[in-house]
Design an enzyme around this catalytic site. Structure first.
Site, PDB file in Angstrom:
ATOM      1  N   ARG A 325       0.627  -1.156  -0.173  1.00 43.81           N
ATOM      2  CA  ARG A 325      -0.121  -0.367  -0.235  1.00 43.81           C
ATOM      3  C   ARG A 325       0.532   1.340  -0.037  1.00 43.81           C
ATOM      4  O   ARG A 325       0.519   2.057  -0.137  1.00 43.81           O
ATOM      5  CB  ARG A 325      -1.110  -0.014   1.150  1.00 43.81           C
ATOM      6  CG  ARG A 325      -1.665   0.802   1.381  1.00 43.81           C
ATOM      7  CD  ARG A 325      -3.449   1.224   2.014  1.00 43.81           C
ATOM      8  NE  ARG A 325      -3.978   0.623   1.732  1.00 43.81           N
ATOM      9  CZ  ARG A 325      -5.202   0.637   1.599  1.00 43.81           C
ATOM     10  NH1 ARG A 325      -5.278   1.577   0.998  1.00 43.81           N
ATOM     11  NH2 ARG A 325      -6.348   0.188   1.300  1.00 43.81           N
ATOM     12  N   GLU A 730      -9.173   6.575   7.200  1.00 44.21           N
ATOM     13  CA  GLU A 730      -7.486   6.481   7.101  1.00 44.21           C
ATOM     14  C   GLU A 730      -7.136   8.035   6.662  1.00 44.21           C
ATOM     15  O   GLU A 730      -5.898   8.479   7.308  1.00 44.21           O
ATOM     16  CB  GLU A 730      -7.355   5.818   6.546  1.00 44.21           C
ATOM     17  CG  GLU A 730      -6.922   3.745   8.070  1.00 44.21           C
ATOM     18  CD  GLU A 730      -7.090   2.849   6.847  1.00 44.21           C
ATOM     19  OE1 GLU A 730      -6.036   2.514   6.812  1.00 44.21           O
ATOM     20  OE2 GLU A 730      -7.242   2.691   5.295  1.00 44.21           O
TER      21      GLU A 730
END
Length: 785
Positions: A325, A730
């Site tokens: 990621r 997030e």
């Protein structure tokens, strides 16, 4: 906002999209919210404590527990040999994470045994009396050290690429190479790790545990005990913070509690103190980023090569997907015509690092924004100008393809940035700051505007699923259970709003119950910002099924068609008649209509092929931007965040009050990661920052003096998400990259902005001061090759 205001808002916009309070907010304030350590303990409950090793890398030659066993109240000592079936709790197929160290120590503080005693205090004190004999082995502690030693990997690396970056870097009119160290972060929950196991009949065990992933706890406990998953029930009502650290790290405590409980036939609780918790559990990965960028005289990026090396610790844990990621977000909001990005997940003799809010994305984004800074300082331009020049474009421009070959089809970053630039008076303030810095001898200021583009979905495609169980009782009250976990983020409230809105009833008619593997099986972790997206849609699906049955019953009962049945506030309208919801439910029950449903949802469209580095791993992107202004003392390195302005995209918010809180909290937590929260291991691999006395999280006084946070209320998710909302967990954590870059500008002012101060993170006052002094002397080690 008082209760009447909340009620008025729900009346105007409906239960979904209303500014409703968090379901446990008043309990948090009053101290009446029950956490696991608040639960009444079963009679005869025992308590466990971890026995930690004091070597970073060694063979265990002998463990002497004679002094431990002699302590009154000690019931037993568990070692790796006492695990009934398996000593493995790794979340990957590598089987590289033992419950207890078995012959080899791989990080300082690794649990090698556990003491179970009548009280927690006895267990803790007794655990310190064990005598372990070691044969020391050479440790690798630092990420750069591991890289220089040849770089043993804990999991296969990933490469993303497009075009011919090597050739284009050679052709580029301008080129900059550099390296940046990005620090890790301790989760620092209010509630630490804890597990309470209660043995049942035969092979059954019930575990109450503070976890984001009940199904994984269930699987791990079953694996260690050697029983089927149906023998293990895992319950979670709420956590006092998760932030990703309770996605896998609770496995050890749950497994040990369950093993002890089943062995001794008594309830067993494990609750480590803060020091042991910080020493023995994983953190945000720290990265070493090497980058090489080619660009033209205007600042347009032509080619990028970057390697993201990460200190992963002794086992794989989630390091593979975390470092993946990081690459997915190494472009942030910018188009790279030619690009090659590589990950390097390095094995070290430190605690196994794990998930943390953003899951590698923040580290990828920080490295990306350093590249923008390098270009801006090299050309003597405002970094915002370089950002705008390199934003993703539309399909017609050909500038909409990510390094992983997904099209950016919902791009609103330019509108977000333009609106914030205007509303925060960025240009006027920047000009005033430059003028101020010309005459100020000691205090220097900086300002920066940075964007966020964050992909939403688990990159492991099969995790993008969720289930929910909904009952309507004969009195019209609704029972809600789903696979998501509540860690303070308001997930339970949002999903309850979805149900209340679906049935058009007051939200206080919806009972929120503890997450349990006994009701909704095979759930994914509450992570990847997907909790509301997945569980909200699953609950919506369950409500849809029940509503269809009720509508069919009403149509038959009142001799009309389903099209003439509508759910309206606290009633059901059937033709011209208005029937109270509870009355219709009672009649449906009497007519033997099923009033329960299991809902399910799987995210559509997404796909990802890791081996080829191609696919569409994200369902959509969330966007945001922040302007931060700082002032630094060039004599001490101390600084203050004077002001922060945020404009953030959550689509059509499910609950604006909760979403604003998430954005504010994410900003402050991200600011702490980038500025004050420093993890430090000594040369022997000992974590020396393992308590509030040595590890500095942001205080209330560290928040921006002026803090303006707004939602992009015009935004609506173009994809079919619950209520057209977007994830909020997030993405806000990356907004305070603007704080880091504002500090960079303030430092750069001492050398008339001629150099890019390559501030490593966290940019502590010490690092700021050293950067200032080096620029003043003109012997800066930051010069680009």
């Amino acid at each position: 906002m008082d209760k009447s205001t909340f009620e008025d808002d729900a009346t105007i916009v409906g239960p979904m999209h209303a500014r409703l309070p968090h379901d446990s907010a008043h309990k948090h304030v009053a101290g009446t919210a029950d956490y696991i350590d608040d639960m009444p303990e079963p009679v005869g409950t025992l308590h466990g404590a971890l026995g930690l090793t004091d070597r970073a890398h060694a063979e265990i030659l002998e463990m002497d527990f004679s002094a431990v066993a002699a302590v009154p109240g000690v019931v037993c000592v568990l070692t790796a040999k006492d695990m009934p079936h398996s000593n493995d709790i790794s979340s990957t197929h590598l089987h590289d994470e033992p419950v207890l160290a078995d012959g080899r120590v791989q990080f300082h503080g690794q649990p090698a045994f556990a003491v179970v005693a009548e009280t927690r205090e006895i267990a803790r004190r007794a655990a310190r009396l064990a005598r372990l004999t070691y044969r020391d082995l050479p440790p690798l502690v630092d990420v750069a050290e591991a890289q220089a030693a040849g770089g043993e990997l804990v999991t296969p690396p990933l490469t993303l690429g497009r075009g011919d970056p090597e050739t284009e870097l050679q052709r580029a009119p301008r080129r900059v190479k550099g390296q940046m160290r990005i620090g890790g972060q301790e989760h620092f929950y209010l509630e630490g790790h804890i597990a309470l196991a209660i043995p049942g009949e035969d092979d059954e065990v019930t575990v109450w545990v503070s976890t984001q992933h009940p199904s994984e706890i269930q699987h791990m406990v079953a694996q260690v005990l050697g029983v089927p998953s149906n023998a293990v029930t895992v319950n979670v009502r709420r956590m006092g913070g998760g932030f990703g650290g309770k996605e896998t790290q609770g496995n050890q405590f749950a497994a040990l509690a369950a093993v002890a409980a089943c062995k001794l036939r008594r309830a067993v609780k494990f609750r480590p103190d803060r020091d042991d918790d910080m020493i023995a559990t994983g953190k945000r990965h720290d990265f070493l980023v090497d980058y090489d960028v080619g660009f033209d005289e205007e600042g347009r990026i032509l080619a990028v090569q970057a390697n993201y090396a990460a200190r992963c610790g002794y086992s794989a844990d989630l390091s593979g997907p975390v470092t993946d990621r990081a690459l997915f977000h190494a472009d942030n909001a910018y188009f790279y015509p030619h690009v090659r990005l590589t990950s390097q997940p390095l094995k070290t003799n430190t605690v196994s690092n794990t998930a943390f809010r953003g899951f590698g994305g923040p580290q990828g984004m920080v490295g990306c924004e350093r590249i923008i800074e390098e270009i801006a300082y090299a050309l003597g331009k405002d970094p915002l100008e370089i950002r705008k020049l390199n934003f993703y474009g539309d399909k017609e421009s050909g500038r909409d393809i990510t390094p992983y070959h997904q099209r950016v089809e919902d791009n609103i970053i330019r509108r977000i940035v333009d609106e914030l630039e205007a509303s925060a008076d960025y240009q006027e303030r920047r000009a005033a700051i430059i003028e101020f810095n010309k005459s100020s001898r000691v205090i220097r200021k900086g300002i920066a505007l940075t964007p966020v583009k964050f992909g939403i979905s688990f990159t492991l495609t099969h995790l993008n699923q969720a289930g929910a169980l909904v009952h309507i009782y004969s009195d019209g009250s609704v029972h809600l259970n789903h696979g998501g976990t509540e860690m303070g983020q308001g997930l339970y409230t949002k999903v309850a709003q979805v149900l209340a809105d679906s049935f058009q009833i007051d939200i206080d008619r919806v009972k929120i119950t503890a997450t349990t593997t006994g009701k909704v099986p095979n759930t994914s972790a509450t992570a990847a910002s997907s909790g509301s997206d997945l569980n909200g849609m699953a609950a919506f699906d369950a409500a849809r099924q029940i509503k269809e049955r009720l509508a069919a019953f009403a149509a038959e009962r009142w001799q009309t068609t389903v099209d003439n049945v509508a759910f309206v506030p606290n009633h059901v309208k059937i033709g011209d008649q208005l029937i109270p919801f509870a009355e219709l439910v009672a009649q449906a029950y009497a007519a033997r209509v099923q009033l329960s449903a299991a809902g399910f949802y799987a995210t559509p469209k997404i796909h990802w092929n890791r081996s080829s580095g191609r696919g569409a791993p994200f369902y959509y992107f969330a966007y945001g931007a922040a302007v931060s202004e700082v002032s630094i003392d060039t004599l001490t390195g101390e600084y203050q965040v004077e002001r922060a302005d945020v404009l953030h995209d959550v689509g059509r918010s499910l609950n604006p009050a909760i979403d604003l809180g998430q954005i504010e909290g994410g900003f402050v937590q991200g600011m702490g990661w980038l500025t004050t929260e420093e993890l430090w291991w000594d040369e022997k691999g000992r974590l020396r920052t393992h308590a509030p006395s040595t590890y500095k999280i942001p205080l209330a006084s560290d928040r921006p003096k002026i803090f303006n946070v707004r939602l992009a209320e015009w935004s609506e998710n173009p994809e079919k998400t619950i209520g057209r909302s977007k994830a909020v967990g997030e993405p806000p954590l990356m907004l305070p990259i603007s704080v880091l870059e504002a500090l960079s500008m303030a430092v750069a002012s001492v050398a008339d902005y001629r150099e890019c101060p390559r501030l490593d993170t966290p940019a502590t006052p010490e690092r700021v001061l050293m950067a200032v002094e080096q620029l003043k002397r003109g012997d800066s080690p930051f010069q680009a090759p």
